[in-house]
Design a protein around this motif. Structure first.
Motif, PDB file in Angstrom:
ATOM      1  N   GLY A  51       0.813  -1.204   0.000  1.00 49.18           N
ATOM      2  CA  GLY A  51       0.000   0.000   0.000  1.00 49.18           C
ATOM      3  C   GLY A  51       0.848   1.256   0.000  1.00 49.18           C
ATOM      4  N   ASN A  52       1.907   1.255   0.812  1.00 51.21           N
ATOM      5  CA  ASN A  52       2.795   2.411   0.879  1.00 51.21           C
ATOM      6  C   ASN A  52       3.621   2.545  -0.392  1.00 51.21           C
ATOM      7  N   PHE A  54       2.801   1.635  -3.463  1.00 48.49           N
ATOM      8  CA  PHE A  54       1.920   2.201  -4.487  1.00 48.49           C
ATOM      9  C   PHE A  54       1.755   3.704  -4.290  1.00 48.49           C
ATOM     10  N   ALA A  55       1.475   4.096  -3.041  1.00 48.34           N
ATOM     11  CA  ALA A  55       1.225   5.504  -2.755  1.00 48.34           C
ATOM     12  C   ALA A  55       2.435   6.363  -3.071  1.00 48.34           C
ATOM     13  N   GLY A 229      -1.451   0.022   6.175  1.00 45.25           N
ATOM     14  CA  GLY A 229      -1.633  -0.216   4.750  1.00 45.25           C
ATOM     15  C   GLY A 229      -1.832  -1.673   4.394  1.00 45.25           C
ATOM     16  N   GLU A 235      -3.791   1.479   0.283  1.00 42.97           N
ATOM     17  CA  GLU A 235      -3.103   2.546  -0.457  1.00 42.97           C
ATOM     18  C   GLU A 235      -3.781   3.894  -0.211  1.00 42.97           C
ATOM     19  N   ARG A 239      -1.752   7.221   0.734  1.00 41.17           N
ATOM     20  CA  ARG A 239      -1.838   8.427  -0.095  1.00 41.17           C
ATOM     21  C   ARG A 239      -2.446   9.596   0.690  1.00 41.17           C
ATOM     22  N   TYR A 522      -3.442  -3.611 -11.018  1.00 39.39           N
ATOM     23  CA  TYR A 522      -4.313  -3.430  -9.858  1.00 39.39           C
ATOM     24  C   TYR A 522      -5.638  -4.155 -10.066  1.00 39.39           C
TER      25      TYR A 522
END
Length: 611
Positions: A51-52, A54-55, A229, A235, A239, A522
């Motif tokens: 998640g991090n 991607f962000a 995340g 994500e 974000r 995704y």
């Protein structure tokens, strides 16, 4: 028989992580071996922090968003969002530098469902939150900051895309910007602290207080850790943290923070051959979707397993997985829904003799190794020659001499792959410095690779020590004139960010221009700006009627995942337990040390209780 996607590469940074003996999804030894063999389905995504990751890529264009931890000494406020550095840290001196910050008057805040040792150590303001509602609380903070005009508008106008109407790109004028979403202009729902409080369980007063502290204290570090995340729509949490960091002008500033992923200084990380075969793959799926692929093949849609796009006719091909290589990884400990993974292994085994292949390479018999057809014992760090790398934080190299010869039948990863390559006909190509005797005596070849690697370190990083001096001293630590701060050059010197716009993209141009989400890795729609999206499981879900508790699994103090679980005195000192809130325990008439069964539809565990 089953084509170039039949073998799944599940290597990761477990027991094997050095410049010469490395397990890695992109630049590891297994990936290069399978690439030369011509059969590889890669596993993309790192469950720890996807998640991090991607962000950070969407917001900053890179995952190198981290400061070195000595920068914390210069913070006046540190918000540890889901972070417990008493148990988990990236560098060896994290706690020291944060203690220095405390001595200088820094205030600490911990947002975490549990009261942690870190909260205690720093006398932090602890804000308990419902798990997986972090993005909602952050949105409530953003609303307060906007409503009271506390944002750093000068920073926003200069460095940020999509924070408000005035910073939207010309081609996207009229599309939703972050401020309009937060203030309810675009959807009619203002994301007020009161709105957030109903979702996350934190009072509106506390959300306002924290937002005011963060917006008015300079510099302030919001450390958005990985754990929140690891959830549905994780994500969005990461974000949303990027948006808060940017709107307060704390990116690229000493004492501020843009993390995120937290990766900082870049090491020279590979000593073995790194060539056109280094990351060859014929399919790539999201790492935690492999069991779904195996169980449902061929009735699988690409978006269900996160197929990574390819620019050729094989794009979207669903891999017919018949074999798995685990190298230095323990997916049966690390991934979600282990019972589903076991079911997938049972299906592979049901194909009959010779129709599937499960190989585990590790220095111990891990939970994953139990399911392997072939368990290849791999030398430990003490039984091979290598150089250790920093894990995300730190700027150093550590020489790891070979202390003893490998015990029993153990060999190094590089020995195993070299021998297999010779048996399959591409040995000299895989290990060009070796001959067939490498399997029996790798010392001279390993030394030659490490000498060449040190030459790259000298050339690229200005190191003057000779290889012999490095071996004698054991550690080379780079000395910086000032703490490493991510994006300092962008803020102070005007260097563009690595995004398409050259700015921090709170409105992601990449996401905004996707027209067919099924053909992305995704698989499903992701909004171009950070948003609160109700997860499919949380304490706000109707499932709470059947399952009234939300279980989280923070890192234990006495283990690193499953590592060290086989040490008897540690197991005697610290048993695996479940921590329960005192009020919940009272309702269930449960006391300290009671043995309980915890279950849901996916499985169950039986453990003692710590109230």
């Amino acid at each position: 028989t089953y084509g170039p996607t039949a073998i799944l590469d599940q290597s990761y940074a477990g027991a094997s992580y050095g410049v010469l003996h490395k397990s890695d999804q992109i630049e590891g030894l297994l990936g290069r071996f399978l690439g030369m063999f011509g059969c590889r389905t890669n596993s993309w995504s790192v469950p720890s922090y996807q998640g991090n990751t991607f962000a950070s890529r969407m917001s900053y264009g890179t995952i190198q968003d981290g400061n070195e931890d000595d920068a914390f000494m210069h913070s006046k406020l540190i918000i540890m969002w889901g972070w417990n550095p008493a148990y988990t840290f990236h560098g060896g001196n994290t706690f020291y530098y944060m203690r220095k910050a405390k001595q200088r008057g820094c205030k600490f805040v911990v947002i975490d469902p549990q009261y942690t040792d870190s909260a205690s150590a720093y006398d932090a303001w602890w804000i308990p939150i419902r798990p997986n509602t972090d993005a909602a609380m952050m949105a409530g903070m953003a609303h307060y900051i906007f409503a009271n005009n506390l944002q750093d508008q000068e920073f926003i106008d200069k460095f940020v895309q999509g924070m408000d109407e005035g910073t939207m790109p010309d081609w996207a004028k009229g599309q939703e910007n972050f401020k309009d979403y937060i203030m309810g202009v675009s959807d009619g729902i203002p994301k007020t602290p009161e709105w957030a409080a109903d979702i996350c369980g934190v009072s509106a007063e506390d959300i306002v207080k924290l937002a005011d502290m963060y917006a008015t204290t300079k510099p302030a570090a919001l450390k958005a850790s990985w754990s929140p995340g690891r959830n549905a729509y994780g994500e969005q949490y990461a974000r949303m943290a990027n948006a808060l960091q940017a709107m307060t002008g704390n990116v690229g500033k000493l004492g501020g923070c843009a993390e995120g992923v937290g990766k900082g200084w870049h090491a020279e990380g590979v000593a073995y051959p790194y060539d056109q075969f280094a990351n060859v793959w014929f399919a790539a799926i999201k790492s935690d979707r492999w069991a779904h692929c195996v169980l449902n093949y061929p009735n699988v849609k690409r978006e269900e397993i996160g197929i990574w796009p390819r620019g050729d006719a094989t794009d979207g091909t669903i891999p017919n997985i018949r074999g798995i290589f685990w190298q230095g990884s323990d997916w049966f400990n690390q991934l979600t829904n282990i019972n589903k993974e076991i079911e997938a292994i049972d299906k592979l085994n049901s194909y009959g003799e010779g129709e599937s292949l499960l190989v585990c390479m590790d220095s111990t018999i891990t939970p994953t190794g139990i399911w392997a057809d072939y368990l290849l014992p791999i030398a430990t760090h003490f039984e091979r020659h290598d150089v250790a790398l920093p894990w995300y934080k730190g700027h150093y190299y550590i020489h790891r001499p070979k202390v003893i010869n490998p015990m029993g039948e153990s060999k190094t990863d590089f020995q195993v792959f070299t021998e297999l390559a010779y048996r399959l006909g591409f040995g000299p190509g895989y290990n060009p410095k070796a001959n067939r005797d490498y399997f029996n005596n790798p010392d001279a070849v390993d030394e030659a690779y490490l000498i060449d690697w040190w030459g790259k370190v000298q050339h690229h990083q200005g190191v003057e020590w000779t290889w012999e001096e490095f071996k004698k001293r054991g550690v080379y630590k780079f000395v910086f004139d000032e703490p490493h701060v991510a994006f300092k050059e962008q803020i102070e010197q005007g260097k563009p960010f690595q995004t398409a716009s050259g700015k921090i993209e709170i409105f992601s141009g990449q996401l905004a221009q996707i027209t067919d989400w099924t053909k992305t890795s995704y698989g499903y729609y992701i909004p171009a700006i950070p948003k609160w999206i109700e997860p499919w499981e949380s304490l706000n879900h109707p499932l709470t009627e059947k399952f009234p508790f939300h279980m989280i699994s923070p890192h234990p103090r006495w283990r690193t995942h499953s590592i060290f679980n086989n040490i008897p005195w540690l197991r005697e000192t610290f048993s695996q337990e479940v921590t329960m809130n005192a009020s919940d325990a009272a309702k269930l008439d449960i006391g300290m040390g009671d043995i309980v069964e915890i279950w849901n539809d996916r499985g169950k565990v039986v453990v003692p209780v710590y109230v």
